[in-house]
Design an enzyme around this catalytic site. Structure first.
Site, PDB file in Angstrom:
ATOM      1  N   ASP A   1      66.675  31.683  49.573  1.00 31.15           N
ATOM      2  CA  ASP A   1      66.500  30.400  50.005  1.00 31.15           C
ATOM      3  C   ASP A   1      68.229  29.927  50.751  1.00 31.15           C
ATOM      4  OD1 ASP A   1      68.238  28.263  47.788  1.00 31.15           O
ATOM      5  OD2 ASP A   1      67.736  30.207  47.088  1.00 31.15           O
ATOM      6  N   SER A   2      68.075  29.333  51.745  1.00 31.40           N
ATOM      7  CA  SER A   2      69.289  28.751  52.346  1.00 31.40           C
ATOM      8  C   SER A   2      70.102  29.917  52.699  1.00 31.40           C
ATOM      9  CB  SER A   2      70.008  27.819  51.494  1.00 31.40           C
ATOM     10  OG  SER A   2      71.024  27.211  52.045  1.00 31.40           O
ATOM     11  N   ALA A   3      71.430  30.011  52.213  1.00 31.88           N
ATOM     12  CA  ALA A   3      72.307  31.236  52.416  1.00 31.88           C
ATOM     13  C   ALA A   3      71.725  32.184  52.120  1.00 31.88           C
ATOM     14  CB  ALA A   3      73.752  30.966  51.792  1.00 31.88           C
TER      15      ALA A   3
ATOM     16  N   HIS B   1      66.482  19.816  52.205  1.00 32.89           N
ATOM     17  CA  HIS B   1      66.908  21.065  52.148  1.00 32.89           C
ATOM     18  C   HIS B   1      66.705  21.536  50.667  1.00 32.89           C
ATOM     19  CE1 HIS B   1      68.875  24.684  53.361  1.00 32.89           C
ATOM     20  NE2 HIS B   1      69.466  24.747  52.313  1.00 32.89           N
TER      21      HIS B   1
END
Length: 379
Positions: free
Chosen positions: A221-223, A353
């Site tokens: 997820d995300s980074a 997010h």
């Protein structure tokens, strides 16, 4: 008779006087014990987490403010503001999933937390049972906070392992700014190959005996989604994984991608865009530009997209996420490149997010988890 009456009056006055004195004394004592004395010096406030040496003036000068994640001071001291809690591995009562921690490289501290779903009822006495898909997961946190061992990701991986029935490996890569990029990528690549070796014929029993290497998934997820994408690109451009293992599916949850030129629907606010450029430069120590394919896959030509080493890709996005437009453009670019694989897209309107991590029981989070586990479970 008159004298006796006068004496009684005097005694009554004296009694009232004594009573008044006693009340006054009691009031004074209450003031002494219940009201703080002004000459008592207050205790000094507690030092904040990670407080440095007060004798070093550089220890209080902010070099980079990456709030709400961390603050780095001129002395090099880093004060993380979130994502620092840790929880132990073990058996999760809610799901029955068992977890344990493993060391991949004692020299660098590279480690992982592994998750094994419970055996179906009635199979405990019939051997090890069916082998499970293998999931390698990379946590988010802007490359600077969070961990495979934080309660946030521990709870999420328990849920994924239970519902998708996968053997999951959540990677504890090293964080910036102490370890600038590409350290996180290199650690993640090393961990992925460790999983590939062990799921083939290595000493780790959960992978060797319970994992199905023909169904290897890479996710984050995300980074962590950014990292997962890079792992699939490395596998396609660098000769593949150890032992010839192949990535069956790539799952990117609200991926962290950015670039110099806005894509359709992306913010055009100059200050906001400068902020993302500055934080990326901080994460990588200025080594990679904001247009580098590591952070902006859209800068790759179609010939590079076709090297993405997996047969299925799923990308999720949240309606209020700054990264949403580039995630959608990622899917479009992959489809238009001529890459020979299957793409899926899942969006949750009105959410921010990676909302599903903070609110796992929210109806939208439950639906997103169903999409995730369905992608991992499908033959």
């Amino acid at each position: 008779m008159v004298a006796k009456t006068r004496t009684r009056r005097q005694l009554a006055k004296l009694a009232l006087l004594l009573l008044a004195l006693l009340l006054l004394l009691a009031a004074i004592l209450l003031c002494v014990f219940l009201i703080p004395r002004h000459h008592r010096r207050p205790l000094p406030p507690a030092s904040p987490p990670g407080a440095g040496n007060a004798s070093n003036p550089d220890d209080s000068i902010v070099a980079f403010d990456f709030s709400p994640y961390l603050i780095m001071y001129k002395s090099g001291r880093v004060n993380r503001l979130d994502g620092t809690a840790r929880c132990s591995a073990g058996v999760d009562e809610a799901t029955g999933v068992t977890s344990k921690d493993v060391v991949i490289d004692s020299g660098t501290g590279l480690a992982a937390r592994m998750y094994l779903p419970p055996a179906p009822r009635g199979t405990q006495s019939k051997g090890l049972g069916k082998r499970h898909p293998v999931l390698v997961f990379y946590h988010g946190g802007a490359f600077v906070i969070e961990s495979a061992f934080t309660p946030l990701y521990h709870a999420y991986l328990n849920g994924v392992a239970a519902k998708a029935r996968v053997v999951a490996v959540s990677v504890e890569y090293r964080l910036a700014p102490e370890h600038r990029l590409p350290t996180a990528y290199d650690d993640s690549w090393q961990a992925l190959n460790w999983v590939a070796r062990n799921a083939g014929s290595g000493p780790e029993p959960w992978l060797r005996d319970r994992g199905n290497l023909s169904r290897l998934f890479v996710a984050g997820d995300s980074a962590g989604a950014n990292i997962a994408h890079d792992m699939a690109m490395r596998a396609g451009t660098g000769g593949g994984l150890d032992g010839g293992a192949a990535i069956a599916g790539l799952l990117l949850l609200d991926p962290y991608f950015w670039g110099k030129k806005p894509v359709a629907g992306e913010t055009t606010d100059p200050a906001r865009r400068r902020q993302y450029e500055a934080t990326w430069s901080f994460i990588c120590g200025g080594r990679y530009s904001i247009d580098d394919p590591l952070v902006d896959p859209l800068s790759m030509p179609a010939s590079e997209w076709r090297k993405l080493a997996c047969s299925r890709v799923a990308v999720t996005s949240s309606g209020l996420d700054d990264f949403r437009p580039r995630g959608l453009a990622y899917v479009a670019a992959l489809r238009d490149s001529g890459w020979d694989g299957e793409t899926e897209q899942y969006e949750t309107p009105g959410e921010r997010h990676v909302y599903f991590l903070d609110r796992p029981k929210d109806p939208n989070s439950v639906k997103e988890l169903a999409f995730v586990t369905g992608f991992l479970s499908r033959e």
